[in-house]
Scaffold this active site. Structure first.
Site, PDB file in Angstrom:
ATOM      1  N   LYS A  92     -16.678  -6.910   6.037  1.00 47.94           N
ATOM      2  CA  LYS A  92     -15.441  -7.688   5.860  1.00 47.94           C
ATOM      3  C   LYS A  92     -14.885  -8.143   7.221  1.00 47.94           C
ATOM      4  O   LYS A  92     -13.845  -8.796   7.264  1.00 47.94           O
ATOM      5  CB  LYS A  92     -14.381  -6.812   5.157  1.00 47.94           C
ATOM      6  CG  LYS A  92     -14.088  -7.215   3.701  1.00 47.94           C
ATOM      7  CD  LYS A  92     -12.981  -6.339   3.110  1.00 47.94           C
ATOM      8  CE  LYS A  92     -12.116  -7.037   2.087  1.00 47.94           C
ATOM      9  NZ  LYS A  92     -11.029  -6.177   1.586  1.00 47.94           N
TER      10      LYS A  92
ATOM     11  N   HIS B 277       0.848  -1.205   0.000  1.00 48.87           N
ATOM     12  CA  HIS B 277       0.000   0.000   0.000  1.00 48.87           C
ATOM     13  C   HIS B 277       0.882   1.253   0.000  1.00 48.87           C
ATOM     14  O   HIS B 277       0.634   2.207  -0.734  1.00 48.87           O
ATOM     15  CB  HIS B 277      -0.876   0.053   1.257  1.00 48.87           C
ATOM     16  CG  HIS B 277      -1.959  -0.973   1.327  1.00 48.87           C
ATOM     17  ND1 HIS B 277      -2.130  -1.796   2.406  1.00 48.87           N
ATOM     18  CD2 HIS B 277      -2.956  -1.303   0.460  1.00 48.87           C
ATOM     19  CE1 HIS B 277      -3.181  -2.578   2.214  1.00 48.87           C
ATOM     20  NE2 HIS B 277      -3.694  -2.312   1.041  1.00 48.87           N
TER      21      HIS B 277
END
Ligand SMILES: Nc1ncnc2c1ncn2[C@@H]1O[C@H](COP(=O)(O)OP(=O)(O)OP(=O)(O)O)[C@@H](O)[C@H]1O
Ligand SMILES: [Mg+2]
Length: 160
Positions: free
Chosen positions: A42, A18
């Site tokens: 999630k 990321h």
């Protein structure tokens, strides 16, 4: 005209992959908003506030990057903040199908928003948050894949 971008994701937690992408995006766009989705469906390992806090610390040296939490539709958030570019990452062909579908759906929802894909440096192509979480839960070392402050947080997640 200023070009600002949004880099949305779950960042559960932020990885070196990321980070590599954010740094690339920060070099291309005037401002990059790292938008961390609540994503309760999630069932994240880290609560939203923690994910935001870790990303802020990891990206603190980048003056044109801001980290925010959000819920709801990404295109809606982008529109509200006048962000016309969505940045996403492609690690391998396996990411392509989902990312292609998502980009087309975003365009369908708002045709003024473009999705731009970046690829990370080779050594980050196999890093995903889910694999990192699995390593941490099983008591493995994550220091190679995440910032030290993230690795320290992950250590606390070891299943006893
Ligand atoms: N190592 C990486 N290199 C390049 N892009 C990445 C990397 N990890 C994630 N991305 C991209 O960042 C965006 C946000 O990803 P996300 O927050 O879902 O991370 P993730 O690692 O895929 O997490 P999870 O495994 O939980 O799905 C997606 O476009 C994803 O493809
Ligand atoms: Mg993912």
């Amino acid at each position: 005209m200023k070009r600002n971008a949004i880099y949305p994701g779950t960042f559960d937690p932020i990885t070196n992959g990321h980070q590599d992408l954010v740094r690339r995006a920060a070099g291309i766009f005037d401002q990059v908003i790292v938008a961390i989705a609540g994503n309760p469906n999630k069932t994240p390992m880290f609560p939203l506030e923690k994910r935001v806090d870790l990303a802020r610390q990891v990206l603190a040296d980048l003056t044109n990057v801001e980290v925010v939490g959000y819920s709801g539709l990404t295109v809606e958030f982008a529109r509200q903040h006048q962000l016309s570019v969505i940045v996403r990452g492609l690690r391998a062909v396996s990411d392509f199908e989902f990312e292609f579908q998502l980009a087309n759906m975003s365009r369908h929802l708002d045709r003024d928003i473009e999705t731009v894909f970046l690829t990370p440096q080779e050594q980050f192509t196999f890093i995903s948050s889910s694999l990192i979480r699995e390593i941490a839960v099983l008591g493995g070392e994550t220091r190679e894949f995440v910032h030290p402050i993230v690795a320290a947080e992950l250590k606390k997640q070891k299943r006893s």
